[in-house]
Design a protein around this motif. Structure first.
Motif, PDB file in Angstrom:
ATOM      1  N   UNK A   1       0.737  -1.279   0.126  1.00 50.46           N
ATOM      2  CA  UNK A   1      -0.047   0.049  -0.052  1.00 50.46           C
ATOM      3  C   UNK A   1       0.834   1.260  -0.069  1.00 50.46           C
ATOM      4  N   UNK A   2       1.726   1.196   0.862  1.00 49.40           N
ATOM      5  CA  UNK A   2       2.853   2.340   0.829  1.00 49.40           C
ATOM      6  C   UNK A   2       3.336   2.745  -0.667  1.00 49.40           C
ATOM      7  N   UNK A   3       3.769   1.439  -1.292  1.00 45.79           N
ATOM      8  CA  UNK A   3       4.472   1.597  -2.515  1.00 45.79           C
ATOM      9  C   UNK A   3       3.348   2.255  -3.377  1.00 45.79           C
ATOM     10  N   UNK A   4       2.090   1.766  -3.216  1.00 45.97           N
ATOM     11  CA  UNK A   4       1.255   2.230  -4.081  1.00 45.97           C
ATOM     12  C   UNK A   4       0.794   3.856  -4.158  1.00 45.97           C
ATOM     13  N   UNK A   5       0.968   4.161  -3.042  1.00 43.96           N
ATOM     14  CA  UNK A   5       0.805   5.757  -2.329  1.00 43.96           C
ATOM     15  C   UNK A   5       2.107   6.437  -3.007  1.00 43.96           C
ATOM     16  N   UNK A   6       3.281   5.726  -2.967  1.00 46.73           N
ATOM     17  CA  UNK A   6       4.563   6.307  -3.486  1.00 46.73           C
ATOM     18  C   UNK A   6       4.442   6.657  -4.722  1.00 46.73           C
ATOM     19  N   UNK A   7       4.187   5.645  -5.412  1.00 43.80           N
ATOM     20  CA  UNK A   7       3.869   5.630  -6.971  1.00 43.80           C
ATOM     21  C   UNK A   7       2.893   6.450  -7.549  1.00 43.80           C
ATOM     22  N   UNK A   8       1.844   6.543  -6.556  1.00 45.01           N
ATOM     23  CA  UNK A   8       0.947   7.654  -7.103  1.00 45.01           C
ATOM     24  C   UNK A   8       1.235   8.873  -7.002  1.00 45.01           C
ATOM     25  N   UNK A   9       2.341   9.131  -5.872  1.00 44.25           N
ATOM     26  CA  UNK A   9       2.744  10.748  -5.757  1.00 44.25           C
ATOM     27  C   UNK A   9       3.886  10.852  -6.747  1.00 44.25           C
ATOM     28  N   UNK A  10       4.607   9.924  -7.045  1.00 50.62           N
ATOM     29  CA  UNK A  10       5.968  10.195  -7.723  1.00 50.62           C
ATOM     30  C   UNK A  10       5.915   9.055  -8.915  1.00 50.62           C
ATOM     31  N   UNK A  11       5.044   9.099  -9.786  1.00 54.62           N
ATOM     32  CA  UNK A  11       5.072   7.951 -10.568  1.00 54.62           C
ATOM     33  C   UNK A  11       6.014   7.899 -11.687  1.00 54.62           C
ATOM     34  N   UNK A  12       6.879   8.850 -11.693  1.00 57.64           N
ATOM     35  CA  UNK A  12       8.223   9.062 -12.784  1.00 57.64           C
ATOM     36  C   UNK A  12       9.170   7.967 -12.346  1.00 57.64           C
ATOM     37  N   UNK A  13       9.131   7.518 -10.954  1.00 56.29           N
ATOM     38  CA  UNK A  13      10.208   6.629 -10.638  1.00 56.29           C
ATOM     39  C   UNK A  13      10.182   5.269 -11.516  1.00 56.29           C
ATOM     40  N   UNK A  14       8.844   4.859 -11.782  1.00 53.92           N
ATOM     41  CA  UNK A  14       8.701   3.501 -12.444  1.00 53.92           C
ATOM     42  C   UNK A  14       8.754   4.056 -13.860  1.00 53.92           C
ATOM     43  N   UNK A  15       8.015   4.914 -14.157  1.00 51.25           N
ATOM     44  CA  UNK A  15       7.875   5.408 -15.699  1.00 51.25           C
ATOM     45  C   UNK A  15       9.191   5.709 -16.306  1.00 51.25           C
ATOM     46  N   UNK A  16       9.958   6.356 -15.834  1.00 49.97           N
ATOM     47  CA  UNK A  16      11.426   6.672 -16.360  1.00 49.97           C
ATOM     48  C   UNK A  16      12.212   5.365 -16.578  1.00 49.97           C
ATOM     49  N   UNK A  17      11.909   4.288 -15.758  1.00 50.54           N
ATOM     50  CA  UNK A  17      12.509   3.083 -15.788  1.00 50.54           C
ATOM     51  C   UNK A  17      12.041   2.255 -16.951  1.00 50.54           C
ATOM     52  N   UNK A  18      10.846   2.472 -17.070  1.00 53.47           N
ATOM     53  CA  UNK A  18      10.131   1.554 -18.295  1.00 53.47           C
ATOM     54  C   UNK A  18      10.395   2.025 -19.582  1.00 53.47           C
ATOM     55  N   UNK A  19      10.746   3.461 -19.365  1.00 53.84           N
ATOM     56  CA  UNK A  19      10.763   3.956 -20.753  1.00 53.84           C
ATOM     57  C   UNK A  19      12.151   3.636 -21.151  1.00 53.84           C
TER      58      UNK A  19
END
Lengths: 497, 101
Positions: free
Chosen positions: A479-497
């Motif tokens: 759940x904490x991870x989901x909140x973090x990703x909701x606030x800073x989605x770029x952490x994962x999005x940058x990685x996936x690009x």
């Protein structure tokens, strides 16, 4: 036959050259064999050995997978495709397998069974191997073998414990429905093979064969193939098994079924759709129309039927059907340069479902119930757990500030962009249905806080300590991870690009 | 002279017989038999088409894998049906309906 013998040395050379590309899967195969041996010989002396080997195999596979990052390659006569799409999907698979493994171990240490648990880990690894292959191929032969590997493993997982009537019934429904879908798919594949003489669905020869194929037979073959994939994904009209199997299977196995097979199947389906859609010929139109209609109907059916469910596992089954419809819409909307939208939504979906089932499992181990009405008043007893459960519910609906919101936002943006460039009215329809069903889903996800916090329970009953704390902790962590990703989605999005 | 068409017609017939056995669903074992017939229809198709694929032998290879996978799936299916029989004392799918909406 003589041609074949003459080519044999080159064939063998290419096979040997391709073996290093297969390292992450080889690690899983090694761990699978080791777990089988450990179950037979070591588990008597040290009970945790099979679990430790399971975790070890996944952890060894992960760095081997990281080596493939950014190095697109093809091996085994183009049967194995290593690209960033498949590498990210396999990373997600490994993570999800790790979480499910822990959930299974915790669940059965609370509710001991007479069956050895070690075999469950070996079957999980076999399923993982099949899914790894599913994400990294465009060859029908490998795809079929992978789908069958995953299916057979899933049948065993659902039916392995069979401690009461419902579990065995769920397993029987699953195995019969799954085998019929697989047989139908095989017949469709044989027809497609007849039209094209080629088993690689991205190859030019394959597409040309489909263009020249007779219209009626081609439609039948394509629909038959979609039956097999549809069963794995659980979209309408092949969703009938989902609620029964999800309800009947042990909760951590349901967590497995609702997330992991879908990752593999959706990646394969997305490759297939992107290979087949761009041509102006008949089979592309069939694929396109089928996908649009199925996406719309799946979203509506899943979310509407979920409204009247009282059992939370059944509710989650229909919710996952709804999410499958959403994923199909995503497949339509993305192209080769924005695959990160699909991957991000898939990641978020996996995290949300794993967290939900971790909470359901923790509550089931404490109160022994999976009925929503039995959640009455539990919010006061386990405030942290139910707060997090509510946050995951918010994320499943797709409201800010959670990762579910970002995922849906990205998908809707992608659909709208496609509409602007193509002016196809069907995309507007998809957009409307997507938003509408998100609103509908609000009503059933909010039953969780409604029952646990707002309805008054009997305060007399003593506060029981929470069993299966690790599952609850895992859920809270996600759940904490989901909140973090909701606030800073770029952490994962940058990685996936 | 037996041509490709003959094979295709026979396999289509076998497929339909299998489908009928499944839709009639009197008995879980009969459903498994129906599934097996459907798979065999597909295998027949593969081998028949494989005659024209002299380079890769894709159809023949696919047929071999399909046979093995079908056997594995049926083995698991029978084990599960045996389990169901222990709990319910019947294997008629119409009588096994504890899970429903």
């Amino acid at each position: 036959m003589h041609d074949f013998v003459a080519n044999l040395p080159q064939t063998l050379d290419q096979v040997i050259q391709s073996v290093p590309l297969f390292k992450p899967e080889l690690a899983l195969i090694g761990a699978f064999l080791a777990v089988v041996c450990a179950t037979l010989f070591i588990d008597k002396h040290w009970k945790q050995s099979s679990f430790m080997i399971y975790i070890g195999g996944l952890l060894i596979s992960f760095p081997l997978l990281c080596q493939q990052l950014g190095q697109p390659d093809r091996g085994f006569f183009d049967m194995l495709i290593i690209d960033s799409f498949s590498v990210y999907a396999r990373m997600l698979l490994l993570f999800a397998l790790l979480v499910t493994g822990v959930l299974i171990r915790q669940h059965f240490s609370e509710k001991p069974t007479r069956r050895p648990l070690g075999e469950v880990y070996s079957i999980l690894l076999a399923a993982g191997l099949g899914l790894h292959l599913l994400t990294a191929t465009s060859n029908w032969l490998i795809a079929f073998i992978a789908i069958e590997t995953v299916s057979i493993s899933s049948y065993v997982l659902v039916g392995y414990f069979s401690e009461h009537k419902r579990q065995s019934e769920a397993a029987m429904k699953y195995v019969l429905f799954g085998s019929v879908s697989a047989a139908t798919m095989l017949y469709g594949l044989s027809l497609i093979y007849g039209f094209t003489g080629n088993l690689d669905f991205t190859a030019a020869a394959h597409l040309q064969g489909l263009m020249a194929a007779p219209v009626a037979l081609c439609t039948v073959a394509i629909l038959f193939i979609f039956t097999g994939i549809g069963f794995k994904l659980g979209f309408v009209p092949f969703h009938l098994w989902t609620p029964d199997v999800y309800e009947g299977a042990p909760t951590p196995i349901t967590a497995f079924l609702s997330t992991i097979p879908k990752i593999g199947a959706i990646v394969l389906f997305s490759r297939l759709v992107h290979a087949w859609l761009p041509t102006p010929f008949y089979f592309s139109e069939v694929t396109y129309l089928f996908l649009v209609v199925v996406a719309i109907v799946t979203m509506l059916v899943g979310n509407l039927i979920a409204l009247r469910q009282q059992n939370i596992k059944r509710m989650m089954a229909y919710s996952s059907i709804g999410h499958t419809g959403f994923l199909l819409m995503t497949i339509l909307a993305i192209s080769n340069n924005n695959q990160e939208v699909l991957l991000f939504y898939l990641t978020v979906y996996t995290l949300m479902n794993l967290a939900t089932f971790a909470f359901i499992d923790a509550i089931e181990c404490t109160t022994g119930s999976v009925e929503l009405s039995d959640y009455t008043g539990l919010g006061k007893k386990f405030p942290l757990l139910f707060t997090c459960f509510t946050i995951v519910g918010i994320s499943l609906v797709g409201l800010p500030p959670t990762a579910g919101f970002i995922g849906k936002l990205l998908v809707f943006t992608a659909v709208f962009e496609v509409y602007q460039s193509s002016k196809d009215i069907l995309f507007v329809l998809l957009l409307i249905i997507g938003t509408l069903t998100s609103v509908i889903s609000l009503f059933y996800y909010f039953k969780i806080p409604l029952f646990s916090f707002l309805r008054k329970g009997d305060d007399e009953s003593p506060v029981t300590p929470l069993n299966n704390r690790l599952a609850a902790l895992l859920g809270i962590g996600i759940t904490v991870l989901l909140l973090v990703l909701g606030l800073f989605p770029n952490i994962v999005l940058e990685f996936l690009r | 002279m037996i041509t490709l068409t003959h094979f295709l017609v026979v396999s289509a017939c076998i497929f339909c017989i299998g489908l009928y056995a499944i839709l009639a669903k009197r008995n879980a074992i009969m459903i498994l038999v129906g599934i097996e017939l459907m798979i065999n229809a597909a295998i027949l198709n593969f081998v028949a088409f494989g005659k024209y694929d002299k380079l890769h032998y894709g159809g023949q290879i696919f047929a071999l894998f399909a046979i093995v996978l079908a056997a594995a799936a049926v083995a698991v299916g029978l084990a599960i049906i045996l389990n169901v029989y222990r709990h319910y004392k019947t294997i008629n799918p119409d009588h096994i309906t504890d899970l429903r909406d």
